[in-house]
Design a protein around this motif. Sequence first.
Motif, short mmCIF file in Angstrom:
data_model
loop_
_atom_site.label_atom_id
_atom_site.label_comp_id
_atom_site.label_asym_id
_atom_site.label_seq_id
_atom_site.Cartn_x
_atom_site.Cartn_y
_atom_site.Cartn_z
N SER A 250 -6.36 -0.06 -2.20
CA SER A 250 -6.33 -1.31 -2.98
C SER A 250 -4.95 -1.65 -3.53
O SER A 250 -4.82 -2.48 -4.43
CB SER A 250 -7.33 -1.24 -4.15
OG SER A 250 -8.65 -1.05 -3.67
N VAL A 251 -3.92 -1.00 -3.02
CA VAL A 251 -2.55 -1.37 -3.40
C VAL A 251 -2.21 -2.67 -2.68
O VAL A 251 -2.40 -2.79 -1.47
CB VAL A 251 -1.54 -0.26 -3.00
CG1 VAL A 251 -0.12 -0.70 -3.30
CG2 VAL A 251 -1.88 1.02 -3.72
N ASP A 252 -1.71 -3.66 -3.43
CA ASP A 252 -1.48 -4.96 -2.80
C ASP A 252 -0.02 -5.24 -2.46
O ASP A 252 0.27 -6.16 -1.70
CB ASP A 252 -2.02 -6.09 -3.68
CG ASP A 252 -1.30 -6.17 -5.03
OD1 ASP A 252 -0.46 -5.31 -5.31
OD2 ASP A 252 -1.60 -7.12 -5.79
N SER A 253 0.90 -4.44 -3.01
CA SER A 253 2.30 -4.74 -2.71
C SER A 253 3.18 -3.53 -2.97
O SER A 253 2.78 -2.58 -3.63
CB SER A 253 2.80 -5.92 -3.56
OG SER A 253 2.78 -5.59 -4.94
N LEU A 254 4.40 -3.59 -2.44
CA LEU A 254 5.41 -2.57 -2.66
C LEU A 254 6.61 -3.19 -3.37
O LEU A 254 6.80 -4.40 -3.34
CB LEU A 254 5.89 -1.98 -1.32
CG LEU A 254 4.89 -1.19 -0.49
CD1 LEU A 254 5.51 -0.85 0.87
CD2 LEU A 254 4.46 0.07 -1.22
#
Length: 269
Positions: A250-254
Amino acid sequence: MTIVEITSLQEPGVLPFSALTEAQLRNRLDPAKGIFIAESPKVIAVALDAGYEPVSLLCERRHIEGDAAAIISRLGADVPIYTGDRQLLAALTGYTLTRGVLCAMRRPQPLTAEEVCRDAHRVVVIDAVSDTTNIGAIFRSAAALGIDAVLLTTDACDPLNRRAVRVSMGSVFLVPWAWLDGSTPIRQQLNNLGFRTAAMALSDDSIALDDPRLKAEPRLALIMGTEGDGLPHTVITDSDYVVRIPMHHSVDSLNVAAAAAVAFWELRR
């Protein structure tokens, strides 16, 4: 060599290392007279190898025949070497010198987007990224992973900012870069130069970074956005592609620098 012992914080020749702001160093009124500061022997050596012109050197006395010796041997007799005790130099610059060596260098004649893109196939556009650490890290990845040129919007951080130069480990001297025209849309400028544009963003119509259409593009410009807000909606909707990095948990960005490194590796030629 000309060694100047500093006994006062008011020594005129050391103003570039102490009293001048980044904007003053750039000398916006006369860019031909602008300078920048390179920090640490390794970074200074990369700049010299790339043909950058030294103006003056600042180092601790003990480094003249130590860490700075190889650099000093490459300087002309007309380049002054300012030196003094560690405490005085720290008071002068406002921070403890990294390995005790700073070099003021002449800014090169600015390149145009047309010049840096003439023979390029993979370029990155940095849109409004203002964090110096991220700028330095993006340049380092660009140099390491085969990006041919870097283009920046006028509201992005100056690549020759002291910290950006240090974080890049001198990579800002290895990859050609230029400022974009702030009055013309990014896609229009890049399309005119023969590139298709790929905006790195999350949207309903985005395609995965490993989509074969991207690698098939002979000339591709990746557009990277700001650390907090990402790319403006107008830039996203106007681009030829909108691209996302597939993620888990569920990580949406770096972070923009990390995302740039991933994209550079995946889309290398």
